[in-house]
Design a protein around this motif. Sequence first.
Motif, PDB file in Angstrom:
ATOM      1  N   UNK A 151       4.154   1.132  11.696  1.00  0.00           N
ATOM      2  CA  UNK A 151       5.307   0.911  10.844  1.00  0.00           C
ATOM      3  C   UNK A 151       6.155   2.151  10.670  1.00  0.00           C
ATOM      4  N   UNK A 152       5.951   3.161  11.524  1.00  0.00           N
ATOM      5  CA  UNK A 152       6.765   4.370  11.469  1.00  0.00           C
ATOM      6  C   UNK A 152       8.132   4.156  12.103  1.00  0.00           C
ATOM      7  N   UNK A 234       4.079   8.750   4.850  1.00  0.00           N
ATOM      8  CA  UNK A 234       2.626   8.677   4.732  1.00  0.00           C
ATOM      9  C   UNK A 234       2.131   7.725   5.816  1.00  0.00           C
ATOM     10  N   UNK A 235       1.708   8.237   6.982  1.00  0.00           N
ATOM     11  CA  UNK A 235       1.281   7.347   8.067  1.00  0.00           C
ATOM     12  C   UNK A 235      -0.062   6.686   7.761  1.00  0.00           C
ATOM     13  N   UNK A 236      -0.091   5.375   7.946  1.00  0.00           N
ATOM     14  CA  UNK A 236      -1.313   4.599   7.703  1.00  0.00           C
ATOM     15  C   UNK A 236      -1.512   3.656   8.882  1.00  0.00           C
ATOM     16  N   UNK A 237      -2.692   3.659   9.460  1.00  0.00           N
ATOM     17  CA  UNK A 237      -2.989   2.775  10.583  1.00  0.00           C
ATOM     18  C   UNK A 237      -3.192   1.336  10.107  1.00  0.00           C
ATOM     19  N   UNK A 238      -2.880   0.393  10.991  1.00  0.00           N
ATOM     20  CA  UNK A 238      -3.152  -1.016  10.718  1.00  0.00           C
ATOM     21  C   UNK A 238      -4.557  -1.353  11.205  1.00  0.00           C
ATOM     22  N   UNK A 239      -5.398  -1.780  10.305  1.00  0.00           N
ATOM     23  CA  UNK A 239      -6.784  -2.099  10.672  1.00  0.00           C
ATOM     24  C   UNK A 239      -6.903  -3.461  11.342  1.00  0.00           C
ATOM     25  N   UNK A 307      -0.082 -13.189   8.437  1.00  0.00           N
ATOM     26  CA  UNK A 307       0.049 -11.763   8.740  1.00  0.00           C
ATOM     27  C   UNK A 307       0.067 -10.983   7.427  1.00  0.00           C
ATOM     28  N   UNK A 308      -1.087 -10.432   7.080  1.00  0.00           N
ATOM     29  CA  UNK A 308      -1.196  -9.603   5.884  1.00  0.00           C
ATOM     30  C   UNK A 308      -1.152  -8.162   6.369  1.00  0.00           C
ATOM     31  N   UNK A 309       0.062  -7.602   6.396  1.00  0.00           N
ATOM     32  CA  UNK A 309       0.294  -6.328   7.067  1.00  0.00           C
ATOM     33  C   UNK A 309      -0.045  -5.099   6.248  1.00  0.00           C
ATOM     34  N   UNK A 310      -0.204  -5.253   4.920  1.00  0.00           N
ATOM     35  CA  UNK A 310      -0.520  -4.097   4.086  1.00  0.00           C
ATOM     36  C   UNK A 310      -2.007  -3.766   4.159  1.00  0.00           C
ATOM     37  N   UNK A 340       2.407   1.881   7.013  1.00  0.00           N
ATOM     38  CA  UNK A 340       2.954   3.216   6.783  1.00  0.00           C
ATOM     39  C   UNK A 340       4.019   3.166   5.689  1.00  0.00           C
ATOM     40  N   UNK A 341       3.935   4.133   4.761  1.00  0.00           N
ATOM     41  CA  UNK A 341       4.851   4.168   3.614  1.00  0.00           C
ATOM     42  C   UNK A 341       5.790   5.365   3.753  1.00  0.00           C
ATOM     43  N   UNK A 342       7.060   5.150   3.449  1.00  0.00           N
ATOM     44  CA  UNK A 342       8.032   6.234   3.369  1.00  0.00           C
ATOM     45  C   UNK A 342       8.590   6.250   1.948  1.00  0.00           C
ATOM     46  N   UNK A 343       8.403   7.399   1.272  1.00  0.00           N
ATOM     47  CA  UNK A 343       8.957   7.576  -0.066  1.00  0.00           C
ATOM     48  C   UNK A 343      10.373   8.142   0.053  1.00  0.00           C
ATOM     49  N   UNK A 344      11.297   7.560  -0.689  1.00  0.00           N
ATOM     50  CA  UNK A 344      12.695   7.991  -0.693  1.00  0.00           C
ATOM     51  C   UNK A 344      12.963   8.660  -2.032  1.00  0.00           C
ATOM     52  N   UNK A 345      13.358   9.934  -1.979  1.00  0.00           N
ATOM     53  CA  UNK A 345      13.636  10.670  -3.203  1.00  0.00           C
ATOM     54  C   UNK A 345      14.681  11.740  -2.917  1.00  0.00           C
TER      55      UNK A 345
END
Length: 389
Positions: A151-152, A234-239, A307-310, A340-345
């Motif tokens: 999700x990057x 914050x890169x997170x792999x899909x299991x 599809x439970x992508x989280x 994958x999460x991207x924080x916007x600030x």
Amino acid sequence: MNESSIPQGFADLVVPMRTAHERIIADLRRHHIELPSPPHLPPARRQGIAAARAFPMQGVLKYHGLSDWVQRIAFLPSISINNAAAHTTTLVEFDPALPADSAVIGGVPAHGRELERIVHVLDTIRSLGGITSHARVVSRNIVRTRTTGKGLGTSASAAAALACAAVGAIFGPELAGHTRFLSILARRLAGSGCRSAAGGLALWLSYPGIPPDESFAVRLDQDHELDDLALITVPIDSRIGLKTEQAHHDAPQSIFFRAWMLARGDEVRECIAAARRGDWQTIGQLAELDSIRLHGVTMSGSREQKIIGWEPENITLFRLCNDLRARGVPVYASTDTGPTVVFITRRDFAPIVTDAIHHSGLNVETVIAPIGGPAHLIPVEEALSELQS
């Protein structure tokens, strides 16, 4: 082809989506955002080499589902922001002596559907140039973390870099800088590549039945209105081994999908106005809200294989945003197809946000980066240094 196809069951939405499109175009003009004209194509070379770099994107107003799979036209317009936390470097060499097209991605030869999609873009460019030379493609995603995550948005940067390098190789640097032309070509590999090609906060114009040469991306932050923005990835792999193509197939079957389409026009116009006044918080609010909508749509598109992508980390990170905002820290969380999460600030709040993430107990990596620009050519020697490392 003058029009893209209209899927069965969606003919009644063509008129309202076209009307929304026309209102978006009017708003772009009202905000002094000019739509580039189609380019004049110079003579093509049968032999040439060029390299390009492009940035992945993070969706603000997301999309899923393709109303035309051949042209890769989306059901609805979408907006994303290029993320300089990573990039794709691609080298393309056209040579009449090559017996066939080939591609090496991340050091691994491409085959099957992956190679087919690359060849589809190359065929389009060859057809426009009136040449038959095959091409050698070498591409690599350059990330600043141990984990790339799902999700990057690197499929978008890969599409944009391929289009830019291929155009540069046979048409030259001037056409390789024409973002309307590049975004149309990049779209044929990955729809989101359309926006990655344009750079910054980019709007992809799309609706069922739109003429393919009018479905392109335009950058909204044309006067550096969002330069104070920080993107914390914050890169997170899909299991579960999540595949974006499957989400595109399932999403239009969701009962929520049509409402998602019909709400889009007004939100795009709100986002255009926010971008032009530098209102990054409205953009962040929309990105966080549409992250939840996107996954609601994909999770409800199939009765049997949902599809439970989280991943579990996503809940903690989204709650973290609520907690930080309650403490007066303006920050918004965004996810696309994967976890994958991207924080916007804002840039001056980035250290506070990263500190909170590191103390969340999740043991995740973070990368702080500014907005990425459009796809662009780079020296071949520079590309070879990255591709061979």
